[in-house]
Scaffold this motif. Structure first.
Motif, PDB file in Angstrom:
ATOM      1  N   UNK A 109     -28.033 -35.383  45.976  1.00  0.00           N
ATOM      2  CA  UNK A 109     -27.714 -36.121  47.152  1.00  0.00           C
ATOM      3  C   UNK A 109     -28.649 -36.723  47.940  1.00  0.00           C
ATOM      4  N   UNK A 110     -29.775 -36.118  47.797  1.00  0.00           N
ATOM      5  CA  UNK A 110     -30.884 -36.542  48.752  1.00  0.00           C
ATOM      6  C   UNK A 110     -31.547 -37.855  48.011  1.00  0.00           C
ATOM      7  N   UNK A 111     -31.598 -37.898  46.756  1.00  0.00           N
ATOM      8  CA  UNK A 111     -32.066 -39.472  46.358  1.00  0.00           C
ATOM      9  C   UNK A 111     -31.089 -39.857  44.836  1.00  0.00           C
ATOM     10  N   UNK A 112     -31.436 -40.941  44.618  1.00  0.00           N
ATOM     11  CA  UNK A 112     -30.592 -41.417  43.237  1.00  0.00           C
ATOM     12  C   UNK A 112     -31.366 -40.798  42.086  1.00  0.00           C
ATOM     13  N   UNK A 113     -30.408 -40.057  41.407  1.00  0.00           N
ATOM     14  CA  UNK A 113     -31.087 -39.466  40.197  1.00  0.00           C
ATOM     15  C   UNK A 113     -30.520 -40.180  38.875  1.00  0.00           C
ATOM     16  N   UNK A 114     -31.495 -40.570  38.005  1.00  0.00           N
ATOM     17  CA  UNK A 114     -30.811 -41.274  36.801  1.00  0.00           C
ATOM     18  C   UNK A 114     -29.743 -40.455  36.078  1.00  0.00           C
ATOM     19  N   UNK A 115     -28.675 -41.355  35.626  1.00  0.00           N
ATOM     20  CA  UNK A 115     -27.661 -40.689  35.184  1.00  0.00           C
ATOM     21  C   UNK A 115     -26.730 -39.838  35.777  1.00  0.00           C
ATOM     22  N   UNK A 116     -27.246 -39.928  37.012  1.00  0.00           N
ATOM     23  CA  UNK A 116     -26.129 -39.399  38.263  1.00  0.00           C
ATOM     24  C   UNK A 116     -26.041 -40.331  39.371  1.00  0.00           C
ATOM     25  N   UNK A 143     -29.627 -27.147  56.710  1.00  0.00           N
ATOM     26  CA  UNK A 143     -29.419 -27.566  55.403  1.00  0.00           C
ATOM     27  C   UNK A 143     -30.356 -26.313  54.769  1.00  0.00           C
ATOM     28  N   UNK A 144     -29.852 -26.023  53.308  1.00  0.00           N
ATOM     29  CA  UNK A 144     -30.463 -25.103  52.797  1.00  0.00           C
ATOM     30  C   UNK A 144     -30.632 -25.528  51.079  1.00  0.00           C
ATOM     31  N   UNK A 145     -31.539 -25.999  50.602  1.00  0.00           N
ATOM     32  CA  UNK A 145     -31.973 -26.133  49.474  1.00  0.00           C
ATOM     33  C   UNK A 145     -32.633 -25.276  48.480  1.00  0.00           C
ATOM     34  N   UNK A 146     -32.082 -25.142  47.404  1.00  0.00           N
ATOM     35  CA  UNK A 146     -32.843 -24.005  46.482  1.00  0.00           C
ATOM     36  C   UNK A 146     -32.169 -24.700  44.929  1.00  0.00           C
ATOM     37  N   UNK A 147     -32.847 -23.931  44.065  1.00  0.00           N
ATOM     38  CA  UNK A 147     -34.013 -23.053  44.123  1.00  0.00           C
ATOM     39  C   UNK A 147     -35.376 -23.909  44.737  1.00  0.00           C
ATOM     40  N   UNK A 148     -36.266 -23.212  45.049  1.00  0.00           N
ATOM     41  CA  UNK A 148     -37.396 -23.545  45.592  1.00  0.00           C
ATOM     42  C   UNK A 148     -38.061 -24.612  44.633  1.00  0.00           C
ATOM     43  N   UNK A 149     -38.527 -24.355  43.207  1.00  0.00           N
ATOM     44  CA  UNK A 149     -39.243 -25.279  42.537  1.00  0.00           C
ATOM     45  C   UNK A 149     -38.534 -26.699  42.508  1.00  0.00           C
ATOM     46  N   UNK A 150     -37.169 -26.705  42.377  1.00  0.00           N
ATOM     47  CA  UNK A 150     -36.440 -27.820  42.365  1.00  0.00           C
ATOM     48  C   UNK A 150     -36.299 -28.693  43.706  1.00  0.00           C
ATOM     49  N   UNK A 151     -36.074 -27.812  44.631  1.00  0.00           N
ATOM     50  CA  UNK A 151     -36.154 -28.580  45.913  1.00  0.00           C
ATOM     51  C   UNK A 151     -37.536 -28.895  46.233  1.00  0.00           C
ATOM     52  N   UNK A 152     -38.776 -28.469  45.878  1.00  0.00           N
ATOM     53  CA  UNK A 152     -39.908 -28.861  46.167  1.00  0.00           C
ATOM     54  C   UNK A 152     -40.242 -30.251  45.297  1.00  0.00           C
ATOM     55  N   UNK A 153     -39.737 -30.119  44.239  1.00  0.00           N
ATOM     56  CA  UNK A 153     -39.893 -31.409  43.285  1.00  0.00           C
ATOM     57  C   UNK A 153     -39.294 -32.893  44.003  1.00  0.00           C
ATOM     58  N   UNK A 154     -38.101 -32.341  44.317  1.00  0.00           N
ATOM     59  CA  UNK A 154     -37.190 -33.600  44.923  1.00  0.00           C
ATOM     60  C   UNK A 154     -37.696 -33.921  46.406  1.00  0.00           C
ATOM     61  N   UNK A 155     -38.306 -33.022  47.288  1.00  0.00           N
ATOM     62  CA  UNK A 155     -38.927 -33.354  48.246  1.00  0.00           C
ATOM     63  C   UNK A 155     -40.310 -34.222  48.040  1.00  0.00           C
ATOM     64  N   UNK A 189     -30.057 -26.967  43.082  1.00  0.00           N
ATOM     65  CA  UNK A 189     -30.312 -27.765  41.985  1.00  0.00           C
ATOM     66  C   UNK A 189     -29.573 -27.558  41.068  1.00  0.00           C
ATOM     67  N   UNK A 190     -29.977 -27.455  39.576  1.00  0.00           N
ATOM     68  CA  UNK A 190     -29.117 -27.129  38.696  1.00  0.00           C
ATOM     69  C   UNK A 190     -28.634 -25.642  38.622  1.00  0.00           C
TER      70      UNK A 190
END
Length: 254
Positions: free
Chosen positions: A145-152, A223-235, A186-187
């Motif tokens: 929901x924070x950005x347009x993800x391909x195939x979603x 806002x609570x984003x997790x896990x940190x690797x995926x959240x960091x990647x999206x940021x 994330x996933x």
């Protein structure tokens, strides 16, 4: 701040996945639970676990797409326990959808099962929390929901709409003691997404996701984003120039 002790907790989407695990994790401690889903058998099993842990539990079979049914759930919760202290709106789904292949009905359906279902509960909950002088509404969004993800793409758009609505409600209703927390997982390895074909970097288990959710319910960040690797990647992807992030997203989608 929610203590998650001696509180009435409403969980929508509680028959499986994150919602079911959160219900089990907050059971006991004097809490009273209201759990809601469409699947009666699975919901009854979760309710049995909650009662075994020492919490009274009202399990209600209802379709979140029906606004009258959603309003009735809130009314029944209040009639049974007197108030709703914490509500977790754990509804929605994000199927694999290529924008080259979808039709208008596909996009509308994804909007319904992610945006409309949230609104159907959000409106009666706001009315109830205003009457009782406050409470917490948490909503399971998605890092998509924070950005347009391909195939979603349709899913990302629906979750972005929910994010914007919740953000506005947070500002408007804060003076009335109504708090909002948006959850951005994330996933997560749920049964529903195990065969959808999407790549799932940094995937976590349902139990891990539920621990993040319960922590957020206690601390109540906006806002609570997790896990940190995926959240960091999206940021990171959000701040990179589009020409760079587009290349990276295409690679991740493959």
């Amino acid at each position: 701040m929610a203590r998650l002790r001696h509180e009435t907790i409403l969980i929508v989407g509680a028959s499986s996945g994150i919602g079911a695990q959160v219900a089990r994790d907050v059971a006991g401690h004097g809490n009273r639970l209201v759990i809601v889903a469409r699947r009666a058998g699975e919901l009854a099993a979760v309710a049995a676990d909650v009662r075994a842990a020492g919490s009274p539990c009202l399990d209600i079979v209802a379709d979140a797409l029906d606004p009258a049914a959603a309003a009735a759930v809130v009314a029944r919760a209040v009639a049974e326990f007197g108030a709703v202290d914490v509500a977790l709106l754990n509804v929605g789904q994000g199927p694999d959808m290529s924008m080259a292949e979808v039709d208008v009905a596909d996009v509308a359906r994804v909007m319904s099962v992610n945006y409309d279902v949230t609104v159907n509960y959000l409106v009666p909950l706001i009315a109830q929390l205003r009457r009782q002088g406050g409470g917490l509404i948490a909503q399971t969004n998605s890092l998509a929901g924070l950005m347009g993800i391909p195939r979603q793409g349709p899913y990302s758009a629906a979750k972005a709409a929910v994010r914007t609505l919740i953000d506005a409600a947070r500002v408007e209703l804060s003076p009335e003691g109504i708090r909002f927390t948006s959850l951005y997982p994330g996933f997560v390895a749920t049964a529903r997404v195990s065969t959808d074909g999407l790549p799932k970097p940094f995937q976590i288990s349902e139990k891990q996701a539920a621990r993040h959710v319960v922590r957020a319910l206690r601390r109540e960040p906006a806002d609570a984003a997790f896990p940190w690797p995926t959240a960091t990647l999206v940021r990171l992807l959000r701040v990179l120039p589009a020409r760079v992030s587009d290349v990276l997203l295409r690679k991740l989608a493959r």
